[in-house]
Design a protein around this motif. Structure first.
Motif, PDB file in Angstrom:
ATOM      1  N   PRO A 128       0.825  -1.206   0.000  1.00 36.15           N
ATOM      2  CA  PRO A 128       0.000   0.000   0.000  1.00 36.15           C
ATOM      3  C   PRO A 128       0.862   1.260   0.000  1.00 36.15           C
ATOM      4  O   PRO A 128       1.828   1.359   0.750  1.00 36.15           O
ATOM      5  N   GLY A 129       0.520   2.197  -0.858  1.00 41.79           N
ATOM      6  CA  GLY A 129       1.267   3.448  -0.946  1.00 41.79           C
ATOM      7  C   GLY A 129       0.542   4.576  -0.236  1.00 41.79           C
ATOM      8  O   GLY A 129      -0.167   4.367   0.742  1.00 41.79           O
ATOM      9  N   ASP A 130       0.730   5.801  -0.762  1.00 44.95           N
ATOM     10  CA  ASP A 130       0.153   6.979  -0.129  1.00 44.95           C
ATOM     11  C   ASP A 130      -1.364   7.049  -0.286  1.00 44.95           C
ATOM     12  O   ASP A 130      -2.049   7.614   0.561  1.00 44.95           O
ATOM     13  N   GLU A 131      -1.894   6.513  -1.402  1.00 48.89           N
ATOM     14  CA  GLU A 131      -3.330   6.566  -1.671  1.00 48.89           C
ATOM     15  C   GLU A 131      -3.851   5.154  -1.927  1.00 48.89           C
ATOM     16  O   GLU A 131      -4.232   4.807  -3.048  1.00 48.89           O
ATOM     17  N   PRO A 132      -3.895   4.319  -0.920  1.00 44.81           N
ATOM     18  CA  PRO A 132      -4.259   2.914  -1.148  1.00 44.81           C
ATOM     19  C   PRO A 132      -5.672   2.729  -1.695  1.00 44.81           C
ATOM     20  O   PRO A 132      -5.908   1.843  -2.518  1.00 44.81           O
ATOM     21  N   ALA A 133      -6.610   3.549  -1.267  1.00 48.10           N
ATOM     22  CA  ALA A 133      -7.984   3.395  -1.749  1.00 48.10           C
ATOM     23  C   ALA A 133      -8.075   3.686  -3.245  1.00 48.10           C
ATOM     24  O   ALA A 133      -8.770   2.979  -3.988  1.00 48.10           O
ATOM     25  N   LEU A 134      -7.380   4.729  -3.698  1.00 50.32           N
ATOM     26  CA  LEU A 134      -7.385   5.057  -5.124  1.00 50.32           C
ATOM     27  C   LEU A 134      -6.716   3.961  -5.936  1.00 50.32           C
ATOM     28  O   LEU A 134      -7.195   3.579  -7.013  1.00 50.32           O
ATOM     29  N   ARG A 135      -5.617   3.456  -5.423  1.00 50.94           N
ATOM     30  CA  ARG A 135      -4.930   2.386  -6.142  1.00 50.94           C
ATOM     31  C   ARG A 135      -5.798   1.139  -6.216  1.00 50.94           C
ATOM     32  O   ARG A 135      -5.864   0.479  -7.267  1.00 50.94           O
ATOM     33  N   LEU A 136      -6.487   0.816  -5.128  1.00 51.50           N
ATOM     34  CA  LEU A 136      -7.357  -0.349  -5.142  1.00 51.50           C
ATOM     35  C   LEU A 136      -8.473  -0.182  -6.169  1.00 51.50           C
ATOM     36  O   LEU A 136      -8.752  -1.093  -6.967  1.00 51.50           O
ATOM     37  N   LEU A 137      -9.135   0.974  -6.179  1.00 54.24           N
ATOM     38  CA  LEU A 137     -10.211   1.192  -7.140  1.00 54.24           C
ATOM     39  C   LEU A 137      -9.695   1.095  -8.566  1.00 54.24           C
ATOM     40  O   LEU A 137     -10.355   0.514  -9.436  1.00 54.24           O
ATOM     41  N   ASP A 138      -8.521   1.641  -8.814  1.00 54.74           N
ATOM     42  CA  ASP A 138      -7.913   1.564 -10.145  1.00 54.74           C
ATOM     43  C   ASP A 138      -7.744   0.105 -10.576  1.00 54.74           C
ATOM     44  O   ASP A 138      -8.089  -0.277 -11.693  1.00 54.74           O
TER      45      ASP A 138
END
Length: 453
Positions: A219-229
């Motif tokens: 997980p990076g700085d924006e895990p929720a955005l990365r997951l949705l992507d």
């Protein structure tokens, strides 16, 4: 139990999530366990193919724990939209996850059940699976795997000696317990439950778990955005693969959408006989919400519910911006999936789109059976019996190079899985316990899949 330490690599990652995510349960004590189907090809990918039949039944019918993995079965908690109505009273009602392990691609895999008995989420259900339902799931998963759809695999089907009462089929009917091998059982509905509870800490924990364990990313700085992507990409591919396969899942509720983009849980599925956007699989889908042509829209809607849930730990605007990418991703994946099934290579976005549009238009207007067409058209081999209405498609397809030559594997009859054949496979099982037609069909489907691949 014979173990190859290189092939069998147990895991227990679900325990890291903690007891807020699951309920420990026990399997039903079945009157008998009669093994009818074991998928050694799938089992080999996780080092379980060397089990004897006796060991197989002990682990997948009586659910003795496999070594090194979860100590006991876990019924997962989740919510979900069911035909667009939110239901906070659901969870694993007739199944559980009882083992995890790494496969030969280093993916974390779950062994989950269907028909293994009641759980705290069974409500008024008996927690059981009909033998016919298990047979249908074998046929669905084998056919989808052959047609390039990311799908769970049916690992095992064992008859339980129980006589089940069902309102929508002749009863009493034989009972069974099924085991599926799946790349995770975390659903969009798992995230919806945490949003409903306003449980920010567990939402972050679940997001990190999915990224780390199911996508192999820290997980990076924006895990929720990365997951949705990632989920947008996988589900756009899933929707495209359904369409190219001519498949109708039937119940694309948000609790039936795996965040890895892997299809699973086959109830009233069908393969469309013709390219009919309004074709439905579930007799109770009166509005055609999950009809063949509406599946991309339905899956997109479910992913929107994931985005809405992730607002608990991320800003709305970047989530909405990401959602706008589902359509373009789907278009790219549908072209790739159609070309793969046609046995053709890409000529670029514009040429591919023109070919697919011509194909869908002509399939729709001619009413040709879908599986017959794809068999006949593989690697530019569309026969002369297809008339002038196919002239535009022929010209466009001729400009695409075959990805390989058509070979002897494609001689003989097309391989389909329409409902009449499904019933014909079930009939001798019901009447005389004759499984030969099922096993012959699985072999036929796998041969087609090998030829396509």
């Amino acid at each position: 139990m014979p173990i190859d330490p290189q092939a069998y690599r147990p895991a227990a990652a679900l325990q890291e999530l903690g007891p807020d995510f699951w309920d420990p349960v026990a399997a039903a004590d079945f009157p008998e366990t009669r093994l009818h189907y074991r998928n050694d090809r799938a089992a080999a990918q996780v080092g379980l193919d060397a089990l004897t039949d006796e060991e197989w039944v002990r682990h997948f019918g009586r659910f003795d724990p496999l070594p090194g993995t979860l100590p006991g079965p876990l019924a997962l908690r989740y919510h979900g939209h069911q035909f667009r109505s939110y239901n906070p009273e659901i969870g694993d009602g007739r199944g559980f996850t009882f083992a995890q392990m790494r496969d030969d691609r280093d993916r974390l895999m779950d062994l989950g059940t269907k028909g293994s008995g009641q759980t705290p989420w069974s409500r008024f259900g008996d927690g059981r699976l009909t033998l016919k339902g298990g047979v249908r799931e074998i046929l669905a998963t084998e056919m989808l795997e052959a047609l390039g759809v990311p799908t769970s695999r049916t690992l095992s089907s064992i008859e339980t000696g129980e006589a089940l009462q069902r309102g929508d089929e002749p009863s009493p009917t034989r009972g069974a317990v099924m085991v599926r091998l799946s790349h995770g059982h975390i659903r969009i509905g798992t995230f919806q439950r945490l949003a409903y509870l306003r449980d920010e800490a567990n939402m972050r924990r679940l997001t990190d778990y999915v990224l780390r364990e199911l996508y192999a990313e820290e997980p990076g700085d924006e895990p929720a955005l990365r997951l949705l992507d990632l989920v947008l990409d996988r589900t756009a591919r899933l929707a495209a693969s359904y369409m190219a396969a001519g498949f109708v899942h039937g119940v694309l509720n948000s609790d039936n959408i795996n965040v890895t983009g892997e299809s699973f849980d086959y109830g009233p599925w069908r393969f469309a006989p013709t390219w009919d956007a309004g074709f439905t699989a579930a007799y109770f889908d009166h509005a055609g919400l999950y009809a063949f042509g509406r599946q991309p829209e339905a899956i997109n809607w479910d992913v929107m519910q994931l985005a809405g849930s992730l607002r608990l730990i991320a800003g709305s605007e970047p989530l909405v911006t990401l959602l706008d990418t589902f359509g373009p991703r789907f278009q790219g994946y549908i072209a790739a999936a159609m070309l793969w099934r046609l046995g053709l290579t890409s000529r670029g976005e514009e040429a591919d789109r023109a070919l697919i549009q011509s194909l869908e238009r002509t399939l729709r207007t001619t009413g040709v059976e879908v599986h017959h067409f794809f068999h006949d058209a593989f690697a530019q081999a569309l026969p002369s019996s297809y008339g002038e209405e196919w002239a535009d498609f022929r010209a466009l397809a001729a400009a695409h190079a075959p990805r390989r030559e058509r070979d002897a594997d494609w001689q003989g009859e097309p391989c389909g899985m329409l409902i009449d054949e499904v019933e014909a496979i079930w009939s001798p099982i019901a009447e005389s316990d004759d499984w030969s037609r099922l096993h012959a069909k699985v072999a036929e489907v796998r041969a087609m899949g090998d030829a396509l691949a």
